[in-house]
Design a protein around this motif. Structure first.
Motif, PDB file in Angstrom:
ATOM      1  N   ASP A 316       0.792  -1.336  -0.007  1.00 53.01           N
ATOM      2  CA  ASP A 316      -0.018  -0.277  -0.194  1.00 53.01           C
ATOM      3  C   ASP A 316       0.920   1.116   0.145  1.00 53.01           C
ATOM      4  OD1 ASP A 316      -2.020   1.922   0.392  1.00 53.01           O
ATOM      5  OD2 ASP A 316      -2.465   1.450   2.269  1.00 53.01           O
ATOM      6  N   THR A 317       0.770   2.250  -1.257  1.00 50.26           N
ATOM      7  CA  THR A 317       1.541   3.388  -0.985  1.00 50.26           C
ATOM      8  C   THR A 317       0.915   4.479  -0.251  1.00 50.26           C
ATOM      9  OG1 THR A 317       0.301   4.120  -3.257  1.00 50.26           O
ATOM     10  CG2 THR A 317       2.350   2.606  -3.569  1.00 50.26           C
ATOM     11  N   GLY A 318      -0.284   4.189   0.323  1.00 47.65           N
ATOM     12  CA  GLY A 318      -1.038   5.342   0.880  1.00 47.65           C
ATOM     13  C   GLY A 318      -1.629   6.435   0.096  1.00 47.65           C
ATOM     14  N   ILE A 322      -0.594   8.647  -8.062  1.00 48.38           N
ATOM     15  CA  ILE A 322       0.899   8.856  -8.057  1.00 48.38           C
ATOM     16  C   ILE A 322       0.989  10.564  -8.249  1.00 48.38           C
ATOM     17  CG2 ILE A 322       3.196   8.476  -9.275  1.00 48.38           C
ATOM     18  CD1 ILE A 322       1.935   5.680 -10.208  1.00 48.38           C
ATOM     19  N   ALA A 323       1.936  10.666  -7.125  1.00 49.71           N
ATOM     20  CA  ALA A 323       2.232  12.347  -7.206  1.00 49.71           C
ATOM     21  C   ALA A 323       3.198  12.548  -8.152  1.00 49.71           C
ATOM     22  CB  ALA A 323       2.383  12.856  -5.604  1.00 49.71           C
ATOM     23  N   ASP A 324       3.218  13.721  -9.209  1.00 42.24           N
ATOM     24  CA  ASP A 324       4.291  14.067  -9.942  1.00 42.24           C
ATOM     25  C   ASP A 324       4.925  12.901 -10.698  1.00 42.24           C
ATOM     26  OD1 ASP A 324       3.959  16.625  -9.320  1.00 42.24           O
ATOM     27  OD2 ASP A 324       5.310  16.515  -7.524  1.00 42.24           O
ATOM     28  N   PRO A 325       4.073  11.905 -11.566  1.00 34.26           N
ATOM     29  CA  PRO A 325       4.479  10.819 -12.159  1.00 34.26           C
ATOM     30  C   PRO A 325       5.371  11.229 -13.437  1.00 34.26           C
ATOM     31  CG  PRO A 325       2.125  11.115 -12.757  1.00 34.26           C
ATOM     32  CD  PRO A 325       2.574  12.262 -11.668  1.00 34.26           C
ATOM     33  N   PRO A 346       5.981   1.880  -8.284  1.00 36.63           N
ATOM     34  CA  PRO A 346       4.619   2.153  -8.487  1.00 36.63           C
ATOM     35  C   PRO A 346       4.192   2.702  -9.539  1.00 36.63           C
ATOM     36  CG  PRO A 346       5.530   2.426  -6.317  1.00 36.63           C
ATOM     37  CD  PRO A 346       6.697   2.438  -6.955  1.00 36.63           C
ATOM     38  N   ARG A 347       3.244   2.189 -10.194  1.00 33.56           N
ATOM     39  CA  ARG A 347       2.954   2.358 -11.411  1.00 33.56           C
ATOM     40  C   ARG A 347       1.278   2.503 -11.776  1.00 33.56           C
ATOM     41  NH1 ARG A 347       4.313  -2.617 -10.500  1.00 33.56           N
ATOM     42  NH2 ARG A 347       6.289  -2.523 -11.035  1.00 33.56           N
ATOM     43  N   SER A 348       0.776   3.036 -12.749  1.00 31.30           N
ATOM     44  CA  SER A 348      -0.633   2.984 -12.952  1.00 31.30           C
ATOM     45  C   SER A 348      -0.657   3.217 -14.790  1.00 31.30           C
ATOM     46  CB  SER A 348      -1.431   4.201 -12.504  1.00 31.30           C
ATOM     47  OG  SER A 348      -1.010   5.368 -13.149  1.00 31.30           O
ATOM     48  N   LEU A 349      -1.669   2.395 -15.233  1.00 33.62           N
ATOM     49  CA  LEU A 349      -1.687   2.431 -16.666  1.00 33.62           C
ATOM     50  C   LEU A 349      -3.354   2.444 -16.960  1.00 33.62           C
ATOM     51  CD1 LEU A 349      -2.239  -0.785 -17.127  1.00 33.62           C
ATOM     52  CD2 LEU A 349       0.098  -0.863 -16.982  1.00 33.62           C
ATOM     53  N   VAL A 350      -3.600   2.967 -18.198  1.00 35.94           N
ATOM     54  CA  VAL A 350      -4.876   2.810 -18.648  1.00 35.94           C
ATOM     55  C   VAL A 350      -5.092   1.449 -19.193  1.00 35.94           C
ATOM     56  CG1 VAL A 350      -6.456   3.688 -20.530  1.00 35.94           C
ATOM     57  CG2 VAL A 350      -5.088   5.304 -19.180  1.00 35.94           C
ATOM     58  N   VAL A 379       2.461   4.268 -19.373  1.00 38.04           N
ATOM     59  CA  VAL A 379       2.605   3.924 -18.040  1.00 38.04           C
ATOM     60  C   VAL A 379       3.051   5.091 -17.115  1.00 38.04           C
ATOM     61  CG1 VAL A 379       3.901   2.527 -16.338  1.00 38.04           C
ATOM     62  CG2 VAL A 379       3.192   1.430 -18.579  1.00 38.04           C
ATOM     63  N   ARG A 380       2.419   5.465 -16.196  1.00 39.64           N
ATOM     64  CA  ARG A 380       2.684   6.442 -15.331  1.00 39.64           C
ATOM     65  C   ARG A 380       3.495   5.954 -14.104  1.00 39.64           C
ATOM     66  NH1 ARG A 380      -1.929   8.040 -17.636  1.00 39.64           N
ATOM     67  NH2 ARG A 380      -1.795  10.234 -18.742  1.00 39.64           N
ATOM     68  N   GLN A 381       4.757   6.546 -13.880  1.00 41.56           N
ATOM     69  CA  GLN A 381       5.611   5.693 -12.594  1.00 41.56           C
ATOM     70  C   GLN A 381       5.809   6.730 -11.604  1.00 41.56           C
ATOM     71  OE1 GLN A 381       9.552   4.516 -13.305  1.00 41.56           O
ATOM     72  NE2 GLN A 381       9.787   5.654 -15.111  1.00 41.56           N
ATOM     73  N   ALA A 382       6.016   6.112 -10.215  1.00 42.92           N
ATOM     74  CA  ALA A 382       6.619   7.169  -9.383  1.00 42.92           C
ATOM     75  C   ALA A 382       7.899   7.384  -9.414  1.00 42.92           C
ATOM     76  CB  ALA A 382       6.211   6.366  -7.971  1.00 42.92           C
TER      77      ALA A 382
END
Length: 718
Positions: A316-318, A322-325, A346-350, A379-382
């Motif tokens: 869990d990243t809390g 993702i801030a400023d990815p 940590p990453r997110s994607l559509v 991909v958006r990564q931390a």
């Protein structure tokens, strides 16, 4: 077993060998319930061939009967009618339906990603191939008498797997080999006459001593030699075939193919391109490997998956965002996988509904036939998620038992490894560490130090990779990563292997990742933070260390102290050249996925055929041949009127047979002469006849069969 009766056992054995050949598809398809109808079709086809052999002496008519039966069964099982129902009676439109099924099977095979689920059309194509293999080998081995040579055709299903060094079911391969050798033991090809006469006569059975030797050799090869050859020491040293990139040899991160190929022969093959607003990524991660047996890695078992939405990370990243990815846009090449390559942070994607995430392995899965082939995604990564401070913050959780959050398999150490020696090296190397972070850095720097050399030229000679590597000091990324994982585990730190690619090289406004960027690295667990990559492979391959893994300037461990614990001789068990290998689909030996019920069904064919052979033997007890006199009497009985009066001498009988009726042919005339000489010796020679009963029966069969065929030919011409 005499004459042609060995064929009644040989045919089921060939069916078993052909059916077991499906084991060569291990790693390419997912074994499952589809194998049961394949086994049923193959078994029924073999039964038709056996029954046809009981009914006719023609060598290839049973093959034709089996082909017709197999074709009908395949149509019934796999080719639906125009209304979607079962096609019991083929009609004109059946050809169109068959063509559509074949085209769909071809498309599915071209576009699916191994290991592929087997749908109906592909199962039909596999069934057709297996039945065709059985019929061809049976026609050659049993019909034409080329039992030994036909074995090369039986190897065909195994060649792709063995060439690409894929894992195959050991028992299946050994069983296929054993079945083929059993056919050879049953049938010894006659040295006399053309192949037509050998096919007509049937191969002579081996003598008891030869049969016993062949059986012993079969057991030795099946139970000892084959398992050692497939998975034992030195297998990786066998010659490899380098495939062109167009055939999937290099651009694809196929963990069943030696990673060394991607680093050498396939090094220039592009895998993907990407653009990034934060510069080159460190790595793009695909798979996790958990189980190490001393020489090979196996994939982490798949855990529970969830839709690939939100922040994808094992801990869990809390925050749901993702801030400023940093944003990375990736364009995959034409070779796909079922795992999506993502940064190791940590990453997110559509993602669509076919994208799933497994937090236990930190893998993103995509469920579509072509996998990631030609896939474009963002991909958006931390950025700067891993820092020295955040990793040291895990210390309290470690002390409170935080490692229990992950599976205990990440601490497993195989007994093949010299665990005590490796632990002693690890403890010496990390003696100055005060926490887990410093321990990881010291292990990393030890392996990146001057005692070790990066090289893809390594030779496998045993089954303890780590001890060998620590002793020899030479290897590529697989060896460096493996050593760090095992050393960490000896210190009770959960660790695993990850596979993916380095960030590649800049190409215009973006970056290109090639085969030479394929990479393996260790991941160590930090409770509350997650799995963290470290980089023990030397800079010549990997470049800079991760920013959070840069060591402070400290006094190195005393080299003389290290020499007292570092292995100086490789143990008798040694090292992988095989790169970490995934087991994308369970094989027969490993996970019980191979359909042994279907295999047992095939084995039952041998029992059925044995019963048929016994029945045939009982039918012919009246013609039992024990010596020359009984052979002569049997021949006269089978020839009937053509043998002449009982008062004729053997020589007169021979002349009568040759004079009456159509010509028997050279081989039958020769057999008749040998039989006449044998019975004359039995009656008149002092030492009598010493010809074996089996040879006598072969002569009788040759004469009787030739007479029957000559009569049929004469009637046809008349």
């Amino acid at each position: 077993m005499t004459g042609g009766r060995w064929r009644l056992l040989a045919t089921p054995l060939i069916a078993i060998a052909a059916g077991l050949g499906m084991g060569g598809l291990s790693g390419l398809v997912v074994f499952g319930d589809w194998l049961r109808p394949v086994g049923a079709v193959l078994g029924a086809t073999a039964a038709v061939v056996v029954l046809a052999r009981l009914a006719t002496g023609r060598p290839f008519l049973p093959t034709v009967a089996g082909a017709l039966a197999g074709a009908w069964l395949i149509i019934v099982a796999y080719v639906p009618g125009p209304d979607g129902g079962t096609t019991w009676i083929p009609r004109g439109e059946t050809l169109n339906q068959l063509r559509e099924v074949a085209e769909h099977a071809y498309w599915y095979a071209q576009n699916s990603v191994p290991p592929a689920e087997v749908e109906a059309s592909l199962a039909g194509a596999i069934t057709l191939a297996v039945v065709a293999l059985f019929l061809v080998v049976d026609a050659l081995a049993v019909g034409a008498g080329f039992a030994a040579s036909s074995g090369f055709i039986l190897l065909a299903p195994w060649l792709p797997a063995l060439t690409l060094e894929r894992r195959v079911p050991t028992l299946a391969l050994a069983g296929a080999l054993g079945a083929w050798l059993a056919v050879i033991a049953l049938s010894r090809r006659s040295d006399r006459g053309s192949w037509r006469s050998r096919a007509r006569d049937g191969a002579s059975p081996a003598a008891p001593a030869a049969a016993l030797a062949a059986t012993a050799a079969t057991l030795l090869v099946a139970l000892v030699a084959a398992p050692l050859a497939i998975g034992g020491p030195g297998w990786g040293a066998m010659p490899r075939l380098t495939l062109p990139a167009s055939l999937g040899g290099g651009a694809r991160l196929d963990l069943e193919i030696d990673l060394r190929n991607s680093l050498t022969e396939q090094s220039a093959t592009p895998v993907l391109t990407y653009t990034s607003d934060s510069g080159k990524v460190d790595v793009l991660r695909g798979f996790a490997l958990a189980t190490f047996d001393g020489t090979r890695w196996d994939r982490d078992p798949l855990g529970d998956t969830a839709p690939a939405t939100g922040v994808l990370w094992p801990e869990d990243t809390g925050s749901p965002l993702i801030a400023d990815p940093g944003t990375v846009s990736i364009q995959m090449g034409s070779k796909g996988q079922d795992r999506v390559l993502v940064p190791s942070a940590p990453r997110s994607l559509v993602a669509g509904s076919e994208w799933r995430y497994d937090a236990s392995t930190d893998e993103v899965l995509i469920d579509r036939p072509e996998g990631t082939a030609n896939l474009r995604y963002t991909v958006r990564q931390a950025l700067d998620f891993h820092t020295e401070e955040s990793l040291r913050a895990a210390d309290p959780l470690i002390e409170d038992g935080g490692d229990a959050a992950v599976s205990p398999r990440y601490l497993d150490l195989n007994e093949r490894i010299d665990i005590d020696k490796v632990r002693q090296v690890a403890q010496t190397v990390t003696s100055q560490a005060t926490d887990r972070y410093e321990t990881a850095i010291l292990l990393q720097e030890y392996l990146r130090g001057p005692s070790f050399e990066y090289s893809t030229e390594v030779t496998p000679t045993g089954d303890d990779a780590v001890s060998t590597f620590l002793a020899d000091g030479r290897g590529y990324c697989v060896h460096f990563a493996t050593a760090m994982v095992v050393m960490a585990r000896t210190l009770d730190i959960p660790a695993r292997m990850a596979i993916g690619f380095l960030g590649g090289a800049q190409d215009g406004d973006g970056f290109v990742v090639r085969g030479r960027d394929a990479h393996a690295w260790p991941e160590l667990y930090f409770p509350g933070h997650g799995w963290v990559r470290f980089e023990p492979t030397p800079a010549q391959q990997t470049g800079q260390r991760p920013s959070y893994a840069e060591p402070e300037t400290t006094e190195p461990t005393d080299p003389e102290l290290l020499e007292t614990v570092r292995p100086t001789n490789a143990p008798e068990r040694q090292l992988p050249t095989a790169a970490p290998t995934a087991a994308p689909a369970p094989t027969a030996d490993e996970a019980g996925g191979f359909p042994w019920l279907a295999v047992l069904g095939l084995a039952a064919l041998a029992v059925v055929a044995a019963a048929a052979a016994l029945w045939a033997r009982r039918r012919s007890r009246a013609d039992a041949i024990t010596d020359a006199e009984s052979a002569w009497a049997t021949m006269r009985r089978r020839l009937g009127d053509r043998a002449g009066d009982d008062t004729l001498t053997p020589a007169e009988t021979e002349l009568w047979i040759l004079a009456e009726g159509p010509d028997l042919g050279d081989d039958a005339r020769a057999a008749l002469g040998e039989l006449r000489a044998a019975v004359e010796d039995a009656r008149y020679a002092p030492a009598a006849s010493t010809v074996d009963a089996e040879v006598l029966e072969g002569w009788v069969d040759a004469v009787a069969h030739a007479a029957r065929e000559a009569e049929r030919g004469a009637q046809t011409r008349g």
